[in-house]
Design a protein around this motif. Structure first.
Motif, PDB file in Angstrom:
ATOM      1  N   ILE A  79      79.181  34.599 163.180  1.00 42.89           N
ATOM      2  CA  ILE A  79      80.580  35.032 163.170  1.00 42.89           C
ATOM      3  C   ILE A  79      81.490  34.024 163.883  1.00 42.89           C
ATOM      4  CG2 ILE A  79      82.162  36.831 163.965  1.00 42.89           C
ATOM      5  CD1 ILE A  79      79.772  38.788 163.619  1.00 42.89           C
ATOM      6  N   CYS A  80      81.050  33.524 165.024  1.00 46.54           N
ATOM      7  CA  CYS A  80      81.903  32.644 165.836  1.00 46.54           C
ATOM      8  C   CYS A  80      82.280  31.328 165.141  1.00 46.54           C
ATOM      9  CB  CYS A  80      81.265  32.395 167.193  1.00 46.54           C
ATOM     10  SG  CYS A  80      81.293  33.864 168.246  1.00 46.54           S
ATOM     11  N   PRO A  81      81.369  30.661 164.404  1.00 45.45           N
ATOM     12  CA  PRO A  81      81.811  29.449 163.702  1.00 45.45           C
ATOM     13  C   PRO A  81      82.915  29.717 162.684  1.00 45.45           C
ATOM     14  CG  PRO A  81      79.442  29.466 163.839  1.00 45.45           C
ATOM     15  CD  PRO A  81      79.905  30.806 164.322  1.00 45.45           C
ATOM     16  N   PHE A  82      82.811  30.838 161.969  1.00 44.15           N
ATOM     17  CA  PHE A  82      83.860  31.192 161.014  1.00 44.15           C
ATOM     18  C   PHE A  82      85.179  31.452 161.740  1.00 44.15           C
ATOM     19  CE2 PHE A  82      86.341  34.429 158.795  1.00 44.15           C
ATOM     20  CZ  PHE A  82      86.581  33.762 157.597  1.00 44.15           C
ATOM     21  N   LEU A  83      85.114  32.241 162.830  1.00 45.41           N
ATOM     22  CA  LEU A  83      86.331  32.533 163.595  1.00 45.41           C
ATOM     23  C   LEU A  83      86.918  31.263 164.210  1.00 45.41           C
ATOM     24  CD1 LEU A  83      85.383  35.882 165.362  1.00 45.41           C
ATOM     25  CD2 LEU A  83      86.894  35.539 163.397  1.00 45.41           C
ATOM     26  N   GLY A  84      86.050  30.371 164.664  1.00 46.88           N
ATOM     27  CA  GLY A  84      86.525  29.098 165.218  1.00 46.88           C
ATOM     28  C   GLY A  84      87.259  28.272 164.175  1.00 46.88           C
ATOM     29  N   ALA A  85      86.693  28.222 162.967  1.00 43.44           N
ATOM     30  CA  ALA A  85      87.359  27.480 161.884  1.00 43.44           C
ATOM     31  C   ALA A  85      88.689  28.133 161.528  1.00 43.44           C
ATOM     32  CB  ALA A  85      86.448  27.422 160.659  1.00 43.44           C
TER      33      ALA A  85
END
Length: 166
Positions: A104-110
């Motif tokens: 989830i965090c990589p998507f939210l970071g992007a």
């Protein structure tokens, strides 16, 4: 000396598998060092062809690790901010206490990278974040698969030559 090199090679193999998820550690080249350790043991004849082929594959995958996420990001209209956001999100996801944070965090970071730093519109930012995330997933899967193959080769070479070691 053989046992020390085999253990060291196994440590490199396991570190390489971890490195397929951790952006700080180059997973496939570290796993390749494990194969080198195995072949440096005095009891095993050194196979230059095997080491060169696996080394070329390790270098190619290391280079592709930087290209694939960029392709995913650009293909979906993302920017460098989205790619950086994915990497930062991955680091946050590694230490986040909730399940599936690493996904989830990589998507939210992007998404945050696109929205805040690139000031992309909502729908376009989501599309770009999705592309960046897909590139990250493809790259991670590729590295993880390669490190597992290297681990399999390590155990295969060890099993086939077991009588030479002991």
């Amino acid at each position: 000396m053989d046992i020390l090199l085999i253990v060291l090679g196994l440590v490199f193999m396991l570190a390489g598998i971890a490195g397929s998820f951790l952006p700080v550690l180059p997973g496939v080249p570290v796993s390749w060092l494990g194969l080198i350790c195995l072949y440096l043991s005095p009891s095993l004849p050194f196979d230059w062809v095997f080491i060169v082929i696996t080394g070329v594959v390790a270098i190619a995958l290391y280079i592709l690790d930087y290209i694939i996420p960029a392709i995913g990001t650009k293909k979906f209209g993302g920017s460098k901010a989205g790619a950086w956001g994915t990497t930062i999100g991955l680091l946050v996801g590694l230490f986040a206490p909730f399940p599936f944070a690493i996904l989830i965090c990589p998507f939210l970071g992007a998404l945050l990278g696109e929205l805040i730093f690139n000031q992309t519109e909502g729908k376009t930012a989501i599309k770009a974040a999705f592309g960046s995330f897909l590139g990250f997933l493809a790259s991670t899967f590729m590295k993880f698969f390669a490190t597992l193959v290297y681990l399999g080769l390590f155990f295969y070479k060890l099993a086939v030559n077991w009588d030479l070691f002991f």
